[in-house]
Design a protein around this motif. Structure first.
Motif, PDB file in Angstrom:
ATOM      1  N   SER A   1       0.825  -1.230   0.000  1.00 47.25           N
ATOM      2  CA  SER A   1       0.000   0.000   0.000  1.00 47.25           C
ATOM      3  C   SER A   1       0.847   1.263   0.000  1.00 47.25           C
ATOM      4  O   SER A   1       0.322   2.373   0.198  1.00 47.25           O
ATOM      5  CB  SER A   1      -0.937  -0.005   1.215  1.00 47.25           C
ATOM      6  OG  SER A   1      -0.172  -0.003   2.419  1.00 47.25           O
ATOM      7  N   SER A   2       2.169   1.113  -0.166  1.00 52.02           N
ATOM      8  CA  SER A   2       3.085   2.284  -0.225  1.00 52.02           C
ATOM      9  C   SER A   2       2.978   3.160   1.029  1.00 52.02           C
ATOM     10  O   SER A   2       2.984   4.398   0.966  1.00 52.02           O
ATOM     11  CB  SER A   2       2.808   3.126  -1.477  1.00 52.02           C
ATOM     12  OG  SER A   2       2.977   2.353  -2.648  1.00 52.02           O
ATOM     13  N   GLY A   3       2.878   2.541   2.167  1.00 55.20           N
ATOM     14  CA  GLY A   3       2.842   3.281   3.433  1.00 55.20           C
ATOM     15  C   GLY A   3       1.468   3.744   3.844  1.00 55.20           C
ATOM     16  O   GLY A   3       1.279   4.254   4.951  1.00 55.20           O
ATOM     17  N   ARG A   4       0.486   3.658   2.977  1.00 52.85           N
ATOM     18  CA  ARG A   4      -0.864   4.106   3.329  1.00 52.85           C
ATOM     19  C   ARG A   4      -1.571   3.027   4.120  1.00 52.85           C
ATOM     20  O   ARG A   4      -1.344   1.842   3.922  1.00 52.85           O
ATOM     21  CB  ARG A   4      -1.651   4.441   2.071  1.00 52.85           C
ATOM     22  CG  ARG A   4      -1.106   5.674   1.325  1.00 52.85           C
ATOM     23  CD  ARG A   4      -1.904   5.993   0.065  1.00 52.85           C
ATOM     24  NE  ARG A   4      -1.775   4.939  -0.935  1.00 52.85           N
ATOM     25  CZ  ARG A   4      -2.772   4.164  -1.334  1.00 52.85           C
ATOM     26  NH1 ARG A   4      -3.968   4.290  -0.771  1.00 52.85           N
ATOM     27  NH2 ARG A   4      -2.579   3.241  -2.255  1.00 52.85           N
ATOM     28  N   THR A   5      -2.413   3.483   5.012  1.00 55.69           N
ATOM     29  CA  THR A   5      -3.217   2.552   5.800  1.00 55.69           C
ATOM     30  C   THR A   5      -4.444   2.162   4.978  1.00 55.69           C
ATOM     31  O   THR A   5      -5.173   3.029   4.480  1.00 55.69           O
ATOM     32  CB  THR A   5      -3.658   3.185   7.126  1.00 55.69           C
ATOM     33  OG1 THR A   5      -2.498   3.581   7.878  1.00 55.69           O
ATOM     34  CG2 THR A   5      -4.486   2.210   7.952  1.00 55.69           C
ATOM     35  N   VAL A   6      -4.664   0.915   4.857  1.00 60.79           N
ATOM     36  CA  VAL A   6      -5.818   0.422   4.100  1.00 60.79           C
ATOM     37  C   VAL A   6      -6.570  -0.592   4.942  1.00 60.79           C
ATOM     38  O   VAL A   6      -6.012  -1.203   5.873  1.00 60.79           O
ATOM     39  CB  VAL A   6      -5.385  -0.224   2.770  1.00 60.79           C
ATOM     40  CG1 VAL A   6      -4.747   0.805   1.846  1.00 60.79           C
ATOM     41  CG2 VAL A   6      -4.420  -1.377   3.022  1.00 60.79           C
ATOM     42  N   HIS A   7      -7.820  -0.724   4.658  1.00 60.34           N
ATOM     43  CA  HIS A   7      -8.640  -1.703   5.371  1.00 60.34           C
ATOM     44  C   HIS A   7      -8.634  -3.011   4.574  1.00 60.34           C
ATOM     45  O   HIS A   7      -8.919  -3.021   3.381  1.00 60.34           O
ATOM     46  CB  HIS A   7     -10.068  -1.181   5.529  1.00 60.34           C
ATOM     47  CG  HIS A   7     -11.002  -2.205   6.142  1.00 60.34           C
ATOM     48  ND1 HIS A   7     -10.958  -2.526   7.484  1.00 60.34           N
ATOM     49  CD2 HIS A   7     -11.979  -2.974   5.574  1.00 60.34           C
ATOM     50  CE1 HIS A   7     -11.871  -3.443   7.716  1.00 60.34           C
ATOM     51  NE2 HIS A   7     -12.516  -3.727   6.582  1.00 60.34           N
TER      52      HIS A   7
END
Length: 217
Positions: free
Chosen positions: A19-25
């Motif tokens: 996710s390239s450092g992004r928080t995802v559910h």
């Protein structure tokens, strides 16, 4: 995504950049699934576990040379049929070869056989000899100059896996044989015969035969 590609030399592999450092559910039930369906697949070779199975095959061999004689019934005086059954499969086979149109006494002409599994890159075989002394032959089709045979084999399967090629299998070879018939009920097909010229020498009239001996006519 659906796509159709040739299966020759294909493989499926890959990964994810994340996710390239992004928080995802991420739902625990979510996943990436790859489904492959084959159509018109003809493998050249496979490695597989082969279950026990039964195989059958039929064929025929010429009873007389050419097509000049139609045979309805025949009684043999002597002769034999030599058969080689060759196995190029990496599986042992137990089989039976029958000539259903031939009887010796009350029994159909039959032989049972066993052939071991073929070695890698080779084959194994068994030679069979069918005695035709005092045999009765009744072709299933009147006038048929062919003698039919039927082959039934069983394989115990493989454990563990074995390598199988599409050109491997069982081969039945019937070798040429000479059969002496005691009697034949049949029909000769029409054929043209050409008699070559001949020369006959006659005694001239008036020639004396005194002192001549004729030992053979």
């Amino acid at each position: 995504v659906r796509t159709a590609v040739s299966a020759r030399g294909r493989s499926v592999s890959g990964g994810s950049a994340g996710s390239s450092g992004r928080t995802v559910h991420v739902d625990p039930d979510q996943s990436l699934a790859v489904e492959v369906a084959f159509a018109h697949l003809e493998p050249d070779s496979v490695r597989a576990s082969v279950p026990a199975q039964s195989l059958e095959d039929t064929g025929s061999v010429a009873l007389v040379r050419g097509n000049d004689v139609e045979i309805f019934e025949a009684e043999t005086l002597r002769g034999a049929i030599a058969v080689r059954v060759e196995n190029s499969l990496p599986l042992a086979v137990i089989g039976q070869l029958r000539f259903d149109e031939v009887r010796v006494g009350p029994d159909t002409l039959t032989q049972a056989f066993e052939i071991p599994a073929a070695p890698t890159g080779g084959s194994s075989f068994v030679d069979l000899s069918f005695d035709l002394a005092s045999a009765s032959i009744t072709p299933q089709a009147d006038g048929d100059p062919e003698l039919g045979w039927s082959l039934a084999v069983n394989t115990p399967g493989s454990e563990p896996v074995v390598a199988l090629g599409r050109r491997q299998g069982l081969t039945v070879s019937v070798r040429p044989a000479t059969i002496a018939f005691q009697s034949i009920t049949g029909r000769m097909r029409s054929r043209a015969l050409e008699v070559g010229p001949s020369r006959t020498t006659l005694l001239r009239r008036g020639r004396r035969m005194d002192g001549q001996k004729i030992s053979r006519l």
